[in-house]
Design a protein around this motif. Structure first.
Motif, PDB file in Angstrom:
ATOM      1  N   ALA A 112      -1.795   8.003   7.628  1.00 35.88           N
ATOM      2  CA  ALA A 112      -2.056   8.482   6.260  1.00 35.88           C
ATOM      3  C   ALA A 112      -1.779   7.389   5.235  1.00 35.88           C
ATOM      4  O   ALA A 112      -2.516   7.246   4.255  1.00 35.88           O
ATOM      5  N   ALA A 113      -0.721   6.615   5.452  1.00 40.84           N
ATOM      6  CA  ALA A 113      -0.374   5.548   4.512  1.00 40.84           C
ATOM      7  C   ALA A 113      -1.429   4.445   4.518  1.00 40.84           C
ATOM      8  O   ALA A 113      -1.782   3.900   3.463  1.00 40.84           O
ATOM      9  N   LEU A 114      -1.946   4.100   5.697  1.00 39.45           N
ATOM     10  CA  LEU A 114      -2.989   3.079   5.771  1.00 39.45           C
ATOM     11  C   LEU A 114      -4.271   3.574   5.114  1.00 39.45           C
ATOM     12  O   LEU A 114      -4.981   2.804   4.468  1.00 39.45           O
ATOM     13  N   ARG A 115      -4.566   4.849   5.265  1.00 45.10           N
ATOM     14  CA  ARG A 115      -5.715   5.412   4.554  1.00 45.10           C
ATOM     15  C   ARG A 115      -5.512   5.299   3.039  1.00 45.10           C
ATOM     16  O   ARG A 115      -6.459   5.114   2.284  1.00 45.10           O
ATOM     17  N   ALA A 116      -4.244   5.420   2.609  1.00 45.61           N
ATOM     18  CA  ALA A 116      -3.944   5.360   1.174  1.00 45.61           C
ATOM     19  C   ALA A 116      -3.978   3.943   0.637  1.00 45.61           C
ATOM     20  O   ALA A 116      -3.913   3.746  -0.575  1.00 45.61           O
ATOM     21  N   GLY A 117      -4.062   2.948   1.540  1.00 46.51           N
ATOM     22  CA  GLY A 117      -4.175   1.568   1.079  1.00 46.51           C
ATOM     23  C   GLY A 117      -3.008   0.668   1.411  1.00 46.51           C
ATOM     24  O   GLY A 117      -2.948  -0.466   0.933  1.00 46.51           O
ATOM     25  N   ALA A 118      -2.044   1.143   2.223  1.00 46.47           N
ATOM     26  CA  ALA A 118      -0.922   0.290   2.603  1.00 46.47           C
ATOM     27  C   ALA A 118      -1.427  -0.901   3.416  1.00 46.47           C
ATOM     28  O   ALA A 118      -2.408  -0.812   4.146  1.00 46.47           O
ATOM     29  N   ALA A 119      -0.739  -2.030   3.268  1.00 43.09           N
ATOM     30  CA  ALA A 119      -1.154  -3.260   3.949  1.00 43.09           C
ATOM     31  C   ALA A 119      -0.576  -3.370   5.348  1.00 43.09           C
ATOM     32  O   ALA A 119      -0.960  -4.253   6.107  1.00 43.09           O
ATOM     33  N   GLY A 120       0.350  -2.506   5.713  1.00 41.49           N
ATOM     34  CA  GLY A 120       0.959  -2.571   7.035  1.00 41.49           C
ATOM     35  C   GLY A 120       2.190  -1.699   7.083  1.00 41.49           C
ATOM     36  O   GLY A 120       2.443  -0.900   6.175  1.00 41.49           O
ATOM     37  N   PHE A 121       2.958  -1.820   8.171  1.00 39.66           N
ATOM     38  CA  PHE A 121       4.175  -1.020   8.258  1.00 39.66           C
ATOM     39  C   PHE A 121       5.250  -1.760   9.038  1.00 39.66           C
ATOM     40  O   PHE A 121       4.981  -2.686   9.791  1.00 39.66           O
ATOM     41  N   LEU A 122       6.486  -1.334   8.789  1.00 36.80           N
ATOM     42  CA  LEU A 122       7.653  -1.864   9.484  1.00 36.80           C
ATOM     43  C   LEU A 122       8.461  -0.708  10.036  1.00 36.80           C
ATOM     44  O   LEU A 122       8.560   0.348   9.404  1.00 36.80           O
ATOM     45  N   LEU A 123       9.051  -0.907  11.207  1.00 40.90           N
ATOM     46  CA  LEU A 123       9.996   0.070  11.725  1.00 40.90           C
ATOM     47  C   LEU A 123      11.333  -0.111  11.017  1.00 40.90           C
ATOM     48  O   LEU A 123      11.772  -1.233  10.765  1.00 40.90           O
ATOM     49  N   LYS A 124      11.986   0.994  10.687  1.00 45.20           N
ATOM     50  CA  LYS A 124      13.216   0.910   9.900  1.00 45.20           C
ATOM     51  C   LYS A 124      14.338   0.165  10.626  1.00 45.20           C
ATOM     52  O   LYS A 124      15.220  -0.395   9.984  1.00 45.20           O
TER      53      LYS A 124
END
Length: 237
Positions: A112-124
């Protein structure tokens, strides 16, 4: 015979260090924010310019602090990280890159975040070196997803019924790009970093970045993840 006085040698002009990457931390847990701040503080080329405890304050903080990268939690009160990401990317040019902070069980939220335009993700629970590297790569326009994760997420993002006309629409939109831009976009869809794209297509990393930037502008996209999704769609039968 008179000796000539040697001309004075001018000292070379000092080379200015590049400005540090400005980072905004967004998480409702003060312990998480403290940990992130301590991790990033040791990197001289990064600067934490502010912290926000919920998604509702993100847009205002970005306007005031002008960060280059936002580390964004997903689950927060008042406004979650996905809605806050969508609000930021809707600003268009000048919007910071958003890296979503997540856990292993958050696949749906990552999509959902990538659909919203996020450039990537990190594990906490990522280590300090990984977090610092991710912020640097995002600011430099590099992917913050491994190739394997990128392909998996793109597959999930593009799963639709057979009657969906998305592939035809994607192919139509891709015609706005030059041949070279389409080749770069296809490599981005494989999750390759700029250095590997440059090696495959026999061009400089700078040329790769220029082609990606041009493609994003022509297609009115926010980041390379969205470009990867569109290029992936365009190759579907």
């Amino acid at each position: 015979m008179t000796e000539e006085t040697p001309a004075p040698v001018e000292a070379p002009a000092p080379v200015e260090a590049p400005a540090p990457v400005r980072v905004l931390l967004v998480d409702d847990d003060p312990l998480v924010r403290t940990g992130l701040r301590l991790m990033l503080r040791g990197a001289p080329d990064l600067a934490v310019v502010g912290e926000v405890a919920d998604g509702a304050g993100v847009v205002d903080a970005v306007s005031r602090l002008q960060p280059d990268v936002v580390l964004m939690d997903v689950r927060m009160p008042y406004l979650d990280g996905i809605a806050a990401t969508r609000a930021l990317t809707a600003r268009g040019d000048g919007a910071p890159d958003v890296i979503v902070l997540t856990t292993f069980g958050d696949d749906a939220n990552v999509v959902a975040a990538l659909r919203a335009g996020a450039a990537g993700f990190l594990l906490k629970h990522a280590g300090p070196a990984e977090i610092v590297d991710a912020v640097r790569r995002s600011a430099a326009g590099e992917p913050v997803l491994s190739p394997a994760v990128t392909r998996t997420l793109i597959d999930r993002l593009t799963t639709r019924p057979a009657e969906d006309v998305r592939s035809a629409e994607a192919r139509r939109r891709m015609t706005a790009l030059s041949r070279r831009e389409r080749e770069v976009a296809a490599a981005v869809a494989e999750g390759l970093p700029n250095s590997e794209i440059a090696e495959r297509l026999f061009m400089s990393v700078g040329s790769v970045k220029a082609h990606i930037s041009s493609a994003l502008t022509k297609l009115d996209l926010c980041n390379r993840i969205q470009l990867a999704i569109l290029a992936h769609d365009a190759t579907d039968p």
